[in-house]
Design a protein around this motif. Structure first.
Motif, mmCIF file in Angstrom:
data_model
loop_
_atom_site.group_PDB
_atom_site.id
_atom_site.type_symbol
_atom_site.label_atom_id
_atom_site.label_comp_id
_atom_site.label_asym_id
_atom_site.label_seq_id
_atom_site.Cartn_x
_atom_site.Cartn_y
_atom_site.Cartn_z
ATOM 1 N N PRO A 26 0.800 -1.235 0.000
ATOM 2 C CA PRO A 26 0.000 0.000 0.000
ATOM 3 C C PRO A 26 0.829 1.280 0.000
ATOM 4 N N ILE A 27 2.084 1.193 0.336
ATOM 5 C CA ILE A 27 2.963 2.371 0.282
ATOM 6 C C ILE A 27 3.620 2.479 -1.091
ATOM 7 N N VAL A 28 3.961 1.343 -1.665
ATOM 8 C CA VAL A 28 4.697 1.336 -2.938
ATOM 9 C C VAL A 28 3.788 1.623 -4.133
ATOM 10 N N GLN A 29 2.613 1.006 -4.190
ATOM 11 C CA GLN A 29 1.744 1.168 -5.362
ATOM 12 C C GLN A 29 1.395 2.627 -5.640
ATOM 13 N N PRO A 30 1.085 3.445 -4.634
ATOM 14 C CA PRO A 30 0.813 4.856 -4.944
ATOM 15 C C PRO A 30 1.985 5.584 -5.588
ATOM 16 N N ILE A 31 3.199 5.163 -5.303
ATOM 17 C CA ILE A 31 4.362 5.780 -5.953
ATOM 18 C C ILE A 31 4.314 5.509 -7.453
ATOM 19 N N ALA A 32 4.064 4.262 -7.810
ATOM 20 C CA ALA A 32 3.958 3.910 -9.231
ATOM 21 C C ALA A 32 2.765 4.608 -9.871
ATOM 22 N N LEU A 33 1.648 4.674 -9.142
ATOM 23 C CA LEU A 33 0.441 5.292 -9.694
ATOM 24 C C LEU A 33 0.562 6.807 -9.813
ATOM 25 N N THR A 34 1.575 7.380 -9.218
ATOM 26 C CA THR A 34 1.861 8.800 -9.396
ATOM 27 C C THR A 34 2.808 8.994 -10.579
ATOM 28 N N LEU A 35 3.814 8.135 -10.685
ATOM 29 C CA LEU A 35 4.787 8.249 -11.772
ATOM 30 C C LEU A 35 4.177 7.958 -13.139
ATOM 31 N N ILE A 36 3.363 6.928 -13.219
ATOM 32 C CA ILE A 36 2.869 6.447 -14.511
ATOM 33 C C ILE A 36 2.051 7.500 -15.263
ATOM 34 N N PRO A 37 1.057 8.147 -14.645
ATOM 35 C CA PRO A 37 0.316 9.155 -15.417
ATOM 36 C C PRO A 37 1.193 10.315 -15.883
ATOM 37 N N LEU A 38 2.171 10.699 -15.079
ATOM 38 C CA LEU A 38 3.069 11.782 -15.491
ATOM 39 C C LEU A 38 3.880 11.382 -16.719
ATOM 40 N N ILE A 39 4.419 10.185 -16.687
ATOM 41 C CA ILE A 39 5.214 9.691 -17.814
ATOM 42 C C ILE A 39 4.324 9.465 -19.037
ATOM 43 N N ASN A 40 3.151 8.842 -18.826
ATOM 44 C CA ASN A 40 2.231 8.609 -19.939
ATOM 45 C C ASN A 40 1.811 9.907 -20.606
ATOM 46 N N TYR A 41 1.457 10.901 -19.805
ATOM 47 C CA TYR A 41 1.025 12.175 -20.377
ATOM 48 C C TYR A 41 2.146 12.792 -21.211
ATOM 49 N N SER A 42 3.337 12.788 -20.663
ATOM 50 C CA SER A 42 4.468 13.363 -21.373
ATOM 51 C C SER A 42 4.727 12.645 -22.696
ATOM 52 N N LEU A 43 4.789 11.327 -22.659
ATOM 53 C CA LEU A 43 5.069 10.559 -23.883
ATOM 54 C C LEU A 43 3.921 10.660 -24.893
ATOM 55 N N ASN A 44 2.683 10.561 -24.408
ATOM 56 C CA ASN A 44 1.548 10.612 -25.336
ATOM 57 C C ASN A 44 1.368 11.992 -25.953
ATOM 58 N N SER A 45 1.608 13.052 -25.174
ATOM 59 C CA SER A 45 1.423 14.389 -25.732
ATOM 60 C C SER A 45 2.553 14.767 -26.687
ATOM 61 N N ARG A 46 3.759 14.291 -26.406
ATOM 62 C CA ARG A 46 4.913 14.693 -27.217
ATOM 63 C C ARG A 46 5.272 13.720 -28.325
ATOM 64 N N TRP A 47 4.741 12.488 -28.244
ATOM 65 C CA TRP A 47 5.138 11.482 -29.230
ATOM 66 C C TRP A 47 3.928 10.791 -29.851
ATOM 67 N N THR A 48 3.128 10.128 -29.050
ATOM 68 C CA THR A 48 2.028 9.321 -29.580
ATOM 69 C C THR A 48 1.047 10.149 -30.398
ATOM 70 N N PHE A 49 0.557 11.233 -29.815
ATOM 71 C CA PHE A 49 -0.493 12.027 -30.452
ATOM 72 C C PHE A 49 -0.008 13.403 -30.896
ATOM 73 N N ALA A 50 1.293 13.579 -30.998
ATOM 74 C CA ALA A 50 1.843 14.877 -31.398
ATOM 75 C C ALA A 50 1.441 15.191 -32.829
ATOM 76 N N THR A 51 1.135 16.444 -33.059
ATOM 77 C CA THR A 51 0.809 16.894 -34.405
ATOM 78 C C THR A 51 2.105 17.042 -35.173
ATOM 79 N N PRO A 52 2.224 16.351 -36.306
ATOM 80 C CA PRO A 52 3.473 16.473 -37.061
ATOM 81 C C PRO A 52 3.661 17.912 -37.547
ATOM 82 N N THR A 53 4.880 18.370 -37.437
ATOM 83 C CA THR A 53 5.172 19.718 -37.913
ATOM 84 C C THR A 53 5.512 19.653 -39.387
ATOM 85 N N ARG A 54 5.019 20.635 -40.090
ATOM 86 C CA ARG A 54 5.305 20.712 -41.525
ATOM 87 C C ARG A 54 6.336 21.810 -41.747
#
Length: 142
Positions: free
Chosen positions: A97-125
């Motif tokens: 119960p102490i460890v899982q919240p650490i992962a559950l805090t890190l994961i959304p931050l990393i996911n948001y960063s990767l998805n906004s900058r890579w997965t769903f990024a608008t290609p620049t022309r």
């Protein structure tokens, strides 16, 4: 800020999907908990992808490319979750119960960063008359 709120809401919808399908699997279909949770997890990936692509990031990226990138980010998140849990509970003997919240805090931050900058990024022309990123400035532009 609005996009972060949409991201949080889509995450909530994804988590609710995971939990609801897992519960239904266990209590209605009488599936084993791991199988029911796996079905819920898979459904939550679909919900998360569709909401993030269409609503959170409002991406026009094709499903083949964006979907593959999204699954890669999901695999990264799974790996991080596993590494944090293993390190915390197995190596450091910290209660789950102490460890899982650490992962559950890190994961959304990393996911948001990767998805906004890579997965769903608008290609620049490239701007007409200016080379695109990575172009050799010594070569003439088309």
């Amino acid at each position: 800020m609005a996009r972060l709120v949409r991201y949080a809401l889509s995450g909530g919808a994804s988590a609710l999907t995971h939990f609801a399908i897992g519960l239904a699997g266990v209590h209605v279909l009488h599936l084993r908990p791991v199988l029911a949770s796996t079905a819920g997890f898979l459904a939550s990936i679909a919900v998360s992808y569709l909401l993030q692509r269409a609503w959170v990031f409002r991406s026009t990226a094709g499903h083949a490319l964006a979907g593959a990138k999204f699954l890669t980010v999901t695999a990264v998140a799974f790996t991080i979750n596993t590494a944090v849990l293993w390190t915390g509970t197995e190596l450091l003997s910290t209660p789950y119960p102490i460890v899982q919240p650490i992962a559950l805090t890190l994961i959304p931050l990393i996911n948001y960063s990767l998805n906004s900058r890579w997965t769903f990024a608008t290609p620049t022309r490239p701007t007409p008359g200016r080379p695109h990123a990575g172009a050799d400035p010594a070569l003439p532009t088309p």
